[in-house]
Structures are given as structure tokens and as C-alpha cells.
Write a protein that holds these residues in place. Structure first.
Motif, short mmCIF file in Angstrom:
data_model
loop_
_atom_site.label_atom_id
_atom_site.label_comp_id
_atom_site.label_asym_id
_atom_site.label_seq_id
_atom_site.Cartn_x
_atom_site.Cartn_y
_atom_site.Cartn_z
N ALA A 1 0.80 -1.10 0.06
CA ALA A 1 -0.09 -0.11 0.02
C ALA A 1 0.88 1.29 -0.04
CB ALA A 1 -0.95 0.02 1.32
N LEU A 2 0.65 2.14 -1.14
CA LEU A 2 1.48 3.21 -1.21
C LEU A 2 0.66 4.64 -1.15
CD1 LEU A 2 2.61 0.79 -3.46
CD2 LEU A 2 4.77 2.25 -3.01
N GLU A 3 1.33 5.70 -0.56
CA GLU A 3 0.71 6.85 -0.55
C GLU A 3 1.53 8.04 -1.06
OE1 GLU A 3 -2.04 9.71 2.34
OE2 GLU A 3 -1.78 7.63 2.72
N ASP A 4 1.36 8.85 -2.19
CA ASP A 4 2.20 9.79 -2.55
C ASP A 4 3.86 9.35 -2.51
OD1 ASP A 4 0.38 11.83 -2.44
OD2 ASP A 4 0.75 12.12 -0.37
N GLY A 5 3.87 8.01 -2.92
CA GLY A 5 5.06 7.08 -3.33
C GLY A 5 5.77 6.78 -2.04
#
Length: 360
Positions: free
Chosen positions: A277-281
Motif C-alpha cells: 500500500a503506497l501513498e504519495d510514493g
């Protein structure tokens, strides 16, 4: 294990499976029919079995999306056991799921009922993973060969190899030839070996978890988070899903948009299971920790093949079994094992709540 246990077991398996292991409802339907016809199945610990008895780890292999429609005929377990006993010259004393996720925590229960065998309260992952090397039996040095495969068309195949990597390679190729989904038994071992090579108590943990989650409060996602001591990564709406079946696995991604209106996006990378799970890289969670998508209204876990645009969901993460967080475990089940170009990152907490009202 009785019919009344199946809904809770299915729910717990789906949460523990990180979105993989097959659709649990398929397993429920098969296990329900077998239990109704043949009666309850004893759930036994490995210490309750003779040390020299033969345990058969088994389950579904291939693409979960295909397995939803390519249903079994019920006789696959009998063929696996017959071939296993012929190969080893020993009787199988118990059936064990090789992974606890999704339908793979339930389908072997169906076979145990039909064969009158006990069901082992253990598995080879403590969650779900997409490949054969990602089993605790491999870490313990148990040979994956011989591997027995069969399907609903009565096709049966025995694979003998010198290492698990070749077992994986030949099994995936054969699964594609079988139509994209089949069942298999591998890592055949005696009980004494299983005691040191498996994740004990995983079936009862799934059952207890599913039972607890059936007692939903006002907020089903909060219930799941509290029960698992999990981290809530995001809750919102699924705005994009990409999937394709290749090489016997389902690969793709999904994007969840936060429902607070702040524009946060969480991207899930998928290979049968939710891998990262990735958020803003930035990596918020990744294998071998467990990432699970929960329906925001019902609290039911959503497997990867059931993800759809517009679903209102929460995404949670919690630590996987400790064996996978060791250097040896990370070598075969960490991000690098899936071609992900970042190191294992322990679960990161959610951003600070700004006090925005969550949509119902």
C-alpha cells in the motif's frame, strides 16, 4: 468443525489472507455441502496426532478469478490422498490447509469431511501468499516434491523436482494448461516435522477472529481494527481497479480515494494478494505484513478478485506471522521476492486525523 462454524471461519480466513487465497464463499459452499452430508470434522492440534503420521498440506492453486467460475466436483481431495498414499506408501492421517487465506482455509475442510479425516489446526503461511516457496515448510527445509495436482476433469499430475523453484515453475505452467486453476498437495511430511515447520493455531485463530467480527458495533472497520490491533491506512472509495491473469496469477492494482475530501490516494499493488500500500510514493504497508480491504458498510473483507469501482471500503494492515519478518522469511516473502523495488517497511500509522467527518 460444523456447518455453523463456516461463516465465521470464512470471514477470519479472508481477513488473514490479505485479499488472497481465493473467494471464501466458494469454499463455504463446498464445505457446507460436505459437512451436511458427512457430519462434523474434528479440528486437531499437531500434538494430538502420532509423530510418524503423514500430514497432507493442500489447497487451490492458480488464479483466484478463474477459480470463482471453474468449480471443483468434490472428488479432488480423494484423488490427492490416493496419489499421496501411493507415492509414499503410508496412509494420510490428517488434512492441513497449506495457507489459511480465502477459500484455501475452507476447501481442504471439504475434503476432510468427505474422507473422514481430521483437520489440522495449522497451515504453511499464517496468511496467504501467491507462490510455493513462500511457505514455512520451505523455510524449515521440507522438500516440496513430490507435488500432486488434479482438477475437476479428473486430470492428475505428479511433479518431481530437485528444488522448490522448479516445483513452482512447473506447477504454474501446468496450472495454465489445466485452465488456470487446479488443486494440489505438496510438502508432504510427518507430524513430527509439521510441528516445527508450520504456523500452529491458524485455523482456530481464523475462527475466533471471524466470530468476533460477527459482533459488529456501529463502525465495522473500527471493530476489525480493534480486534486485530491493526492500523487503518485509509477509508474511502475505490476509484480504479486494474487486473490481468498471467502465469497462473492475477496481477494488478487498485486505488482508494480518501472520503474526507483531502485528496489522499492509496494505491494497492496486487499479485493474488495485496502486496503493498503506497501513498504519495511512500510505503504505508507491504509484505509480509497483511493488508486487507474491508467493506465499510458490512465489515466483510473483500478479496482482490471482488474489488470493484465505487465500493466504499477501509484498508487496514497488521503484522504477519513473525517467521516472515526474520531475514530468512523476508528473503522469500519480502518486497524483493515480488520484484518490488523497496525494502521491507514496517506498517506506518495513518496521517493525523484532521477532525473531518467520515462519510457513512
Amino acid at each position: 468443525m460444523a456447518v455453523d462454524d463456516l461463516p465465521a471461519l470464512a470471514r477470519g480466513c479472508a481477513v488473514m489472507g490479505a485479499g488472497g487465497g481465493g473467494d471464501p464463499q466458494v469454499g463455504v459452499l463446498m464445505a457446507r455441502e460436505a459437512l451436511q452430508q458427512h457430519g462434523p470434522v474434528p479440528l486437531v492440534g499437531l500434538d494430538d496426532l502420532p509423530a510418524d503420521g503423514l500430514v497432507m498440506p493442500c489447497g487451490l492453486v492458480g488464479a483466484p478469478t478463474i477459480a470463482i467460475e471453474k468449480l471443483q466436483n468434490g472428488g479432488e481431495g480423494a484423488r490427492l490422498v490416493a496419489e499421496t498414499e501411493t507415492l509414499t506408501g503410508r496412509p494420510v492421517v490428517a488434512i492441513m490447509p497449506f495457507e489459511i487465506g480465502g477459500s484455501n482455509g475452507l476447501i481442504p475442510l471439504n475434503w476432510a469431511a468427505r474422507l473422514g479425516l481430521p483437520y489440522v489446526d495449522a497451515d504453511g503461511m499464517g496468511r496467504a501468499f501467491p507462490t510455493l516457496p513462500q511457505m514455512t515448510m520451505n523455510l524449515a527445509g521440507v522438500p516440496s516434491s513430490p507435488c500432486v495436482m488434479t482438477d475437476e476433469r479428473l486430470n492428475t499430475l505428479v511433479i518431481r523436482t530437485g528444488c522448490v523453484e522448479w516445483t513452482e515453475r512447473l506447477l504454474r505452467t501446468s496450472t495454465a494448461a489445466f485452465g488456470g486453476a487446479a488443486v494440489a498437495a505438496l510438502y508432504l511430511m510427518d507430524v513430527a516435522t509439521a510441528r516445527r515447520a508450520t504456523v500452529p493455531g491458524s485455523v482456530s485463530r481464523a475462527l475466533d477472529l471471524g466470530t468476533a467480527l460477527s459482533r459488529n458495533g456501529d463502525d465495522p472497520i473500527d471493530t476489525v481494527v480493534d480486534e486485530l490491533a491493526a492500523v487503518e491506512l485509509i477509508r474511502g472509495k475505490v476509484i480504479d481497479v486494474e487486473r490481468e491473469t498471467a502465469g497462473g496469477s492475477v496481477r494488478g492494482s487498485a486505488i482508494v480515494e480518501d472520503n474526507t475530501g483531502e485528496g489522499r490516494l492509496l494505491r494497492l499493488e496486487i499479485q493474488n494478494e495485496n502486496l503493498a500500500a503506497l501513498e504519495d510514493g511512500e510505503v504505508r504497508a507491504c509484505v509480509p505484513d497483511v493488508i486487507t480491504v474491508i467493506d465499510a458498510r458490512t465489515g466483510e473483507p473483500i478479496v482482490t478478485e471482488r474489488l470493484r469501482y465505487g465500493q466504499r471500503v477501509g484498508v487496514i494492515a497488521f503484522p504477519g506471522p513473525e517467521v516472515w519478518r526474520t531475514p530468512e522469511g523476508l528473503a522469500v516473502a519480502g518486497p524483493g521476492a515480488f520484484g518490488l523495488r523497496f525494502p521491507y517497511t514496517p506498517i506506518a500509522p495513518a496521517p493525523v486525523d484532521t477532525g473531518a467527518v467520515r462519510a457513512s
